[in-house]
Every structure is written in C-alpha cells, then in structure tokens.
Motif scaffolding. Structure first.
Motif, PDB file in Angstrom:
ATOM      1  N   ALA A   1      97.542 159.438  69.039  1.00 56.86           N
ATOM      2  CA  ALA A   1      96.774 159.327  67.939  1.00 56.86           C
ATOM      3  C   ALA A   1      97.543 159.076  66.466  1.00 56.86           C
ATOM      4  O   ALA A   1      97.019 158.710  65.563  1.00 56.86           O
ATOM      5  CB  ALA A   1      95.951 160.796  67.485  1.00 56.86           C
ATOM      6  N   VAL A   2      98.823 159.180  66.650  1.00 60.16           N
ATOM      7  CA  VAL A   2      99.671 158.789  65.532  1.00 60.16           C
ATOM      8  C   VAL A   2     100.238 157.269  65.724  1.00 60.16           C
ATOM      9  O   VAL A   2     100.203 156.514  64.855  1.00 60.16           O
ATOM     10  CB  VAL A   2     100.786 159.860  65.292  1.00 60.16           C
ATOM     11  N   LEU A   3     100.819 157.018  66.794  1.00 61.45           N
ATOM     12  CA  LEU A   3     101.496 155.760  67.236  1.00 61.45           C
ATOM     13  C   LEU A   3     100.320 154.599  67.291  1.00 61.45           C
ATOM     14  O   LEU A   3     101.004 153.676  66.583  1.00 61.45           O
ATOM     15  CB  LEU A   3     102.101 156.085  68.618  1.00 61.45           C
ATOM     16  N   VAL A   4      99.324 154.804  67.622  1.00 58.17           N
ATOM     17  CA  VAL A   4      98.202 153.653  67.552  1.00 58.17           C
ATOM     18  C   VAL A   4      97.963 153.207  66.008  1.00 58.17           C
ATOM     19  O   VAL A   4      98.228 152.015  65.959  1.00 58.17           O
ATOM     20  CB  VAL A   4      96.975 153.880  68.366  1.00 58.17           C
ATOM     21  N   PRO A   5      97.555 154.040  65.363  1.00 59.53           N
ATOM     22  CA  PRO A   5      97.433 153.565  63.854  1.00 59.53           C
ATOM     23  C   PRO A   5      98.540 153.094  63.357  1.00 59.53           C
ATOM     24  O   PRO A   5      98.703 152.182  62.451  1.00 59.53           O
ATOM     25  CB  PRO A   5      96.834 154.798  63.002  1.00 59.53           C
ATOM     26  N   LEU A   6      99.920 153.642  63.608  1.00 60.36           N
ATOM     27  CA  LEU A   6     101.108 153.106  63.124  1.00 60.36           C
ATOM     28  C   LEU A   6     101.249 151.757  63.577  1.00 60.36           C
ATOM     29  O   LEU A   6     101.755 151.030  62.836  1.00 60.36           O
ATOM     30  CB  LEU A   6     102.331 154.083  63.543  1.00 60.36           C
TER      31      LEU A   6
ATOM     32  N   VAL B   1      89.628 153.625  68.004  1.00 62.73           N
ATOM     33  CA  VAL B   1      88.572 153.472  67.132  1.00 62.73           C
ATOM     34  C   VAL B   1      89.181 154.251  65.656  1.00 62.73           C
ATOM     35  O   VAL B   1      89.086 153.588  64.614  1.00 62.73           O
ATOM     36  CB  VAL B   1      87.352 154.204  67.317  1.00 62.73           C
ATOM     37  N   GLU B   2      89.989 155.211  66.064  1.00 58.99           N
ATOM     38  CA  GLU B   2      90.696 155.968  64.988  1.00 58.99           C
ATOM     39  C   GLU B   2      91.713 155.092  64.268  1.00 58.99           C
ATOM     40  O   GLU B   2      92.064 154.845  63.193  1.00 58.99           O
ATOM     41  CB  GLU B   2      91.172 157.191  65.514  1.00 58.99           C
ATOM     42  N   GLY B   3      92.411 154.502  65.201  1.00 56.79           N
ATOM     43  CA  GLY B   3      93.667 153.723  64.910  1.00 56.79           C
ATOM     44  C   GLY B   3      93.243 152.495  64.238  1.00 56.79           C
ATOM     45  O   GLY B   3      93.830 152.360  62.930  1.00 56.79           O
ATOM     46  N   TYR B   4      92.300 151.905  64.351  1.00 54.03           N
ATOM     47  CA  TYR B   4      91.709 150.767  63.722  1.00 54.03           C
ATOM     48  C   TYR B   4      91.169 151.175  62.287  1.00 54.03           C
ATOM     49  O   TYR B   4      91.275 150.576  61.141  1.00 54.03           O
ATOM     50  CB  TYR B   4      90.640 149.908  64.345  1.00 54.03           C
ATOM     51  N   LEU B   5      90.437 152.452  62.233  1.00 48.52           N
ATOM     52  CA  LEU B   5      89.945 152.765  60.915  1.00 48.52           C
ATOM     53  C   LEU B   5      91.053 153.214  59.998  1.00 48.52           C
ATOM     54  O   LEU B   5      90.997 152.809  58.986  1.00 48.52           O
ATOM     55  CB  LEU B   5      89.018 153.849  61.063  1.00 48.52           C
TER      56      LEU B   5
END
Length: 474
Positions: free
Chosen positions: A35-40, A436-440
C-alpha cells in the motif's frame, strides 16, 4: 494540453533522474507494505513522465550530446532494478538453458524440456511454460551464450540481458539523429521522442526486452543502407544488420521490405531493373537468414514457431478486443463463442493488415512516403491489425516515426500516447484495491506538482517538440 514548467531546463533532468531513483527504491524489495510501495513507484514513474514531457518543449536548448548524457543518467539506476513490468527475461533464460543443454527450444517449451522442478521453469509465467520460443535463431544464440555464462542464476542473466539491450539503445542513439536529418526532423526532437521515451526506459532497460536490440539493429541498418544507395557494400552492410534484427523478431523484416522497394525505385526506370533490385534484397535476406540458422546450429524450426506468442489472447490488440466484444454479446444469448470470435477477428486483421501494408510499400516505392516514415506506418498497421500487442510494441513504430514525422500535432499525439502507455502498467502488484489506491495517490501528488509548477502565462501548445532546422549531429 501540454505540460509546462516555470523552471530552467536543468531542473527537469534532475527531476527525471530523481523519479527513476524513486521507482528503483520502490521495487527493491524493501520490507514495506504494498500500500506504500505501489503509490511510491507510480509517483516516481509519473515524475519521470512529466519531466520528459517538459523537456519536449526544450529540444532546441539541448545539443545531441546532451540528450545522450541525459539518457545515460536516467538509464543508470534502472540497471540495478529487478525485472520490471514483465517477466519475459525469465523466458529468455529458460530458452537459453534449453538450447545450451542441446535441446530444441523451437520444439519444447520450458516445462517439457526442463521439468516442473526446475527453478528456471518456476520463474517463467504459467502462460508461457508450455510455449516454444517465438524468436529467431540470432536471439536464441544470444540467450544460449548468456545461459552458458550465467548458468541458472537470474541476477547475472538479467545484467547480461540488459547489457545486450543497451547495445541496441546505443545503435538507436547513433541512428536516430542521422535518420532525422535525412527526413528534415530536428535530431534533438527525435532523440527526445524516441531515445529518452519512458517506454524505452521501462521496457528496454528495466524490462530487458529483446525489442531494444531488434530496433537498434533495424534503425542502424536502415541508415547505413539509405546513406549508400549507390554503394553495394553499404547496402550489403545495412542488409546484414536488418537481417540480424529480423532473426531476433521477424517483425523487423518489414524494414527489409522497405529497403527492397526503395532500391527498386532507385535502380532505374525499367521494370526489369527494379524487379532485379527487389528480388536481390529479398534473396539476400533469405540467404543470410539460412546462413544464420546454419551457423547457430538451430536450424529452421523457428519459422514454424513464430506464432507461439499468439496462443495467449492479448487484451491490448484491437483484433482481440473485437473478439472479446463479440464473445460478450454472444454470452448474453447463452453462446460461448469468445475464442472462435477472436480467431475470426485475427484472421480478418491479418488480411486487412496485409492489404494495408502492401499499399504502404507501394506508396514508398512511388515516393509518396519517405522510407523511414513508411516503416513507422507499416509497424502501426501491424499493431492495429496484429494478434498480439504489448506496451513495448509501440516502440516498433514510435522510433521510426520520431525520426521522420514533422507534424507538431502528430508528434504531440505520439508523446501523449507514450505518456499514457508508460503509466498503464504498475511496477508492483498487490491486488485491485492497492492498485486503485496507488494510482489515486500518485495522480493526486502529480496533479499538485503540476499545479504549483504551472507557469503564467502559458506558452503555445505548438512548442512541444517543434523540429529545429539546422541542429546538427555531434
């Protein structure tokens, strides 16, 4: 809408380099939740894309050597990343190990040849474990040599594959500005749109796809041949490189066809001389391909294995999308016709693609298209009508068009399409909710970055990648 930054050109290369470093760190296997690495990782990718789009407005400010240094700087951190966006390098390793063991990768897939207990097979995607090699003998010989050097160890295999693809990048870097000058396009603009394109960074360098070497050999061979249309040795040298490219992936044979029709036009006014030139190029290609098959000891089994990659339905291919649509409509009526519909659409696409490709080759022969532009359009037809499309396949058409298309509107369209596809694949998995969270999160951060960096007043859209007359290759 184009991306504008109220900063000097020097800040954009730094921002792009920082984005690459963030991407590498996000994919380094740190003990941090997805949940941290994907948006990063997505944020790092987005920063690179924004910096690249911003540099498109400054092609006149950066000399050719500056583009080379910038590309090298952005590529360097990616050499230390794991395989990104695709696991094809694992298939390359499996095929190399099969060939190094004296077995035929054109008859046996990794699972059959090496067994389910093989650690090499376990790294290969289940989609490809039963698939024979769809590549030409020149590439399988390279994979075999890498397997003989690195054994079953993925890290040296990945590094050696990346070095091979960097050789392709170097060939493209040499050829692009020369082809651009030949077609009247800014060399800096060609290097920005073609060489520094995020799709090259993600899929040739980070992903280590053999498309990089194929494209580099193809562009270099085309430039050498076009520069020496009255010199048989130069034509022969160019044809050798084009043949090597097609013996990596057969799609590069399109460049051989483009060269053949150009030479047929150049040979003279009589139909006989033109036909002799055409048949000479095609015969030379066939003879060189036979020689490569013999010298590598791999034989001609690759010809029958070329369609192996089409066994898996490609969701990006328009022909497959139409088949899925027909299958979905059939399902409403209780019919299970998806596979049959895709098969029909693929066949229709093959027929229409062959017709469109033949018309383009005829237009090149008649002088209506420059051969570099024509090659890019032929590849575009292949992508639209073909059975398999991956994001990195866009590079087949993109690099020739980057060196030949002079329309600002078309260049902006290529840049925007590249930017969208560059963000289409996430660097990490983690489930639908995490993605989805990462892209947002990444979109919110990048929107804020753009908002606080927007200039006043805005410049004209046409400033994006405008060809600069008189810029020379250094």
């Amino acid at each position: 809408m184009s991306v504008r930054f109220p900063v000097r050109t020097g800040a954009l290369p730094v921002a792009g380099f920082a984005g690459v470093v963030v991407l590498v760190l996000a994919t380094a296997g740190l003990p941090v939740p997805p949940a941290v690495l994907v948006p990063l990782g997505l944020t790092g990718m987005g920063v690179v894309v924004l910096a690249w789009l911003g540099l498109g407005r400054r092609t006149a400010e950066i000399p050719v050597r500056g583009w080379y240094r910038l590309t090298a700087a952005w590529c360097l951190p990616l050499l230390f990343a794991p395989p990104l966006f695709s696991g094809d390098v694992h298939s390359y390793l499996a095929q190399g190990v099969i060939a190094a063991g004296g077995q035929d990768p054109y008859r046996l897939g990794p699972l059959t040849a090496l067994g389910a207990a093989s650690p090499v097979v376990q790294q290969v995607s289940p989609y490809w474990q039963d698939t024979t090699a769809p590549y030409g003998p020149f590439w399988i010989a390279i994979s075999r040599a890498i397997a003989q050097l690195a054994g079953h160890d993925l890290i040296p295999t990945l590094l050696l594959n990346r070095l091979v693809e960097l050789a392709g990048v170097a060939l493209a870097a040499w050829a692009l500005p020369r082809l651009a000058r030949r077609t009247g396009v800014s060399p800096g603009g060609a290097l920005w749109l073609g060489l520094l394109n995020p799709l090259v960074l993600w899929h040739v360098v980070a992903g280590a796809h053999n498309d990089g070497l194929m494209i580099g050999l193809m562009l270099a061979g085309l430039e050498i041949a076009l520069a020496g249309l009255s010199s048989p040795p130069r034509i022969a040298a160019g044809l050798v490189l084009l043949t090597l490219a097609a013996n990596i992936k057969i799609m590069a044979a399109a460049a051989v066809c483009c060269l053949a029709v150009v030479l047929a036009r150049h040979a003279g006014r009589t139909a006989g001389r033109g036909a002799a030139a055409l048949l000479g190029v095609l015969g030379g290609f066939a003879g060189l391909s036979l020689a490569i098959s013999w010298l590598t000891g791999l034989g001609l089994g690759w010809v029958g294995a070329l369609g192996g990659s089409a066994a898996v339905h490609s969701w990006l291919a328009p022909t497959n999308q139409l088949g899925f649509l027909a299958g979905g409509l059939g399902a409403l009526a209780g019919l299970h016709i998806t596979s049959a519909a895709i098969s029909v659409m693929v066949r229709i696409g093959a027929v229409l693609g062959a017709i469109a490709g033949a018309r383009l080759l005829w237009s090149i022969h008649r002088g209506r298209f420059h051969p570099v532009t024509g090659l890019g359009l032929v590849f575009s037809v292949m992508l639209i009508a073909g059975p398999v499309v991956q994001p990195w396949y866009l590079l087949w058409a993109l690099l020739p068009l980057a060196a030949s298309v002079r329309s600002d509107r078309a260049r902006r369209g290529l840049a925007r399409g590249s930017a969208v596809l560059a963000m289409a694949l996430p660097p990490l998995g983690g489930g639908a909710a995490v993605l989805v969270e990462g892209y947002l999160v990444a979109a919110a951060f990048l929107a804020a970055l753009w908002w606080f960096g927007r200039p006043t007043p805005p410049g004209p859209d046409a400033a994006l990648a405008v060809p600069v007359a008189g810029q020379t290759v250094e």
